[in-house]
Enzyme design. Structure first.
Site, PDB file in Angstrom:
ATOM      1  N   ILE A 108       0.755  -1.296   0.229  1.00  0.00           N
ATOM      2  CA  ILE A 108       0.085  -0.142  -0.092  1.00  0.00           C
ATOM      3  C   ILE A 108       0.917   1.243  -0.092  1.00  0.00           C
ATOM      4  CG2 ILE A 108      -1.848  -1.029   1.018  1.00  0.00           C
ATOM      5  CD1 ILE A 108      -1.064   0.459   3.706  1.00  0.00           C
TER       6      ILE A 108
ATOM      7  N   ALA B  48      -4.825  -3.446   6.093  1.00  0.00           N
ATOM      8  CA  ALA B  48      -3.299  -3.489   6.122  1.00  0.00           C
ATOM      9  C   ALA B  48      -2.573  -2.778   7.292  1.00  0.00           C
ATOM     10  CB  ALA B  48      -2.682  -3.040   4.673  1.00  0.00           C
TER      11      ALA B  48
ATOM     12  N   THR C 117      -8.510  -0.080  16.138  1.00  0.00           N
ATOM     13  CA  THR C 117      -8.444  -0.790  17.182  1.00  0.00           C
ATOM     14  C   THR C 117      -8.911   0.084  18.440  1.00  0.00           C
ATOM     15  OG1 THR C 117      -6.945  -1.749  18.856  1.00  0.00           O
ATOM     16  CG2 THR C 117      -5.782  -0.101  17.371  1.00  0.00           C
ATOM     17  N   ASP C 118      -9.311  -0.541  19.616  1.00  0.00           N
ATOM     18  CA  ASP C 118      -9.728  -0.022  20.704  1.00  0.00           C
ATOM     19  C   ASP C 118      -8.419   0.392  21.656  1.00  0.00           C
ATOM     20  OD1 ASP C 118      -8.800  -2.214  21.698  1.00  0.00           O
ATOM     21  OD2 ASP C 118     -10.543  -2.685  22.819  1.00  0.00           O
ATOM     22  N   GLU C 119      -7.186   0.019  21.153  1.00  0.00           N
ATOM     23  CA  GLU C 119      -5.918   0.425  21.843  1.00  0.00           C
ATOM     24  C   GLU C 119      -5.615   1.901  21.781  1.00  0.00           C
ATOM     25  OE1 GLU C 119      -2.911  -2.616  21.734  1.00  0.00           O
ATOM     26  OE2 GLU C 119      -4.094  -4.006  20.862  1.00  0.00           O
TER      27      GLU C 119
ATOM     28  N   TYR D 295       2.597   0.563  18.488  1.00  0.00           N
ATOM     29  CA  TYR D 295       1.586   0.180  17.847  1.00  0.00           C
ATOM     30  C   TYR D 295       0.355   0.901  17.765  1.00  0.00           C
ATOM     31  CZ  TYR D 295      -2.743  -2.520  16.621  1.00  0.00           C
ATOM     32  OH  TYR D 295      -3.802  -2.871  16.362  1.00  0.00           O
TER      33      TYR D 295
ATOM     34  N   LYS E 261      -1.424   3.707  14.985  1.00  0.00           N
ATOM     35  CA  LYS E 261      -2.703   3.306  14.527  1.00  0.00           C
ATOM     36  C   LYS E 261      -3.767   4.750  14.650  1.00  0.00           C
ATOM     37  CE  LYS E 261      -4.963   0.609  12.841  1.00  0.00           C
ATOM     38  NZ  LYS E 261      -5.159   0.317  11.626  1.00  0.00           N
TER      39      LYS E 261
END
Length: 355
Positions: free
Chosen positions: A62, A84, A136-138, A161, A165
């Site tokens: 990508i 991705a 993500t909820d993170e 990470y 995101k």
């Protein structure tokens, strides 16, 4: 249902391949996959979908804008579902550069290509186009003993990470607010199920239990996660892509919180019953507590009320039922995961447990 052309990035990964299998089996849509096939992607996860005439595959990155332009021109998608990403927290702690490159820079290039493509569509097709960014909820950080994340929760990522995101989420929203690109965003809780890479907690614990290896648990194992069965997750993604309101965010949650230690203990009991081995004995004796991960979030919990109310989605699998299905799948599909084990870098949790 009107057939549409879906373009799924990261479609050979765990959630991506489940989504592709679902779209081919349960909808009339055409599906094209983009995947660079890192260690976490496998063409074998797409074998069921690949027999369909409605399936196409592009082995591409990508982050390569020129190739993405060519893929968009070839597929002419109505919907892009962007999955991705580099996703493993432990790997982000040791090598954050890959996460910055894929999750932030890669998303930027994809947004630019999607924007240029969207602007050239007819007015009717522009109004129907969707760019669905999966997150993500993170990104919301950690919770204490009470409460749940919702769409209004502030961002407070605590790992490389989750920070990468969070940055990609902000880029997607900016391209919507600044350029008008019709986007939707989803943030989900921890997903599990068949075809998940062996580096993740649940498959790692299943495979180590089957092989009589230590079952590493960070800290005291009391960290709480909201677990979502993968088939429930991909049904949510499909509903959001097809029916979600442009510019909106939807949280996708499971059926309640479970501690990491309780997850591993449940796996031990299931493996003991499904694959008893007198040379190993009870698998819960293999549990080994190891030094906690730096910046380890204590608890996640997701309130999916908006998704339930607006799109009529409900999770169908309880955690216990989904976990049993997952254990059974790994026992029955040894050939799939044995090919990945040699490619798996030494897990520092296992290494710590074996010292």
């Amino acid at each position: 249902m009107k057939p549409r052309r879906f373009l799924v990035t990261g479609g050979a990964g765990f959630i991506g391949s489940a989504l592709v299998r679902h779209l081919i089996a349960e909808t009339p849509h055409e599906v094209a996959v983009i995947d660079i096939l890192t260690y976490a992607g496998s063409r074998s996860s797409l074998e069921q979908a690949a027999v369909s005439s409605r399936f196409r595959f592009f082995h591409d990155d990508i982050g390569n804008a020129a190739r993405m332009q060519q893929v968009f021109a070839a597929v002419e998608p109505d919907v892009v579902i962007h999955l991705a990403a580099e996703t493993h927290v432990d790997r982000s702690i040791g090598d954050a550069g890959k996460f910055i490159s894929t999750n932030i820079v890669g998303t930027f290039h994809l947004l630019e290509v999607a924007l240029a493509y969207w602007r050239k569509l007819s007015p009717a097709r522009r109004s129907e186009f969707r760019f669905h960014h999966v997150s993500t909820d993170e990104v919301f950080g950690a919770l204490g003993t009470d409460g749940s994340f919702n769409e209004a929760s502030p961002y407070q990522p605590n790992s490389p990470y989750s920070a990468s995101k969070a940055a990609s989420d902000h880029l997607v929203r900016a391209w919507h607010r600044t350029h008008g690109l019709p986007v939707v965003v989803s943030n989900s809780s921890n997903t599990f199920g068949p075809y998940q890479h062996p580096e993740k907690l649940i498959p790692l614990s299943i495979l180590n239990a089957l092989e009589g290896r230590p079952l590493p648990v960070y800290g005291d194992g009391r960290q709480v996660r909201d677990w979502l069965y993968v088939e429930d997750h991909v049904r949510a993604l499909t509903a959001i892509a097809e029916q979600g309101e442009v510019g909106e965010t939807y949280l996708v949650g499971g059926t309640g919180g479970t501690t990491n230690l309780d997850v591993v203990k449940a796996i031990c009991g299931l493996v003991d019953r499904r694959a008893p081995d007198s040379s190993i004995g009870r698998r819960d004796r293999l549990i080994a507590f190891v030094a906690d991960r730096p910046g380890h979030d204590f608890r996640y919990s997701v309130d999916a009320a908006k998704l339930r109310r607006d799109l009529g989605w409900e999770p169908r699998e309880s955690f216990a039922a989904g976990l049993a299905k997952t254990v059974d799948w790994y026992i029955a599909n040894r050939a799939w995961w044995e090919r990945l084990r040699p490619r798996l870098e030494p897990d520092r949790r296992v290494a710590a447990a074996e010292r």
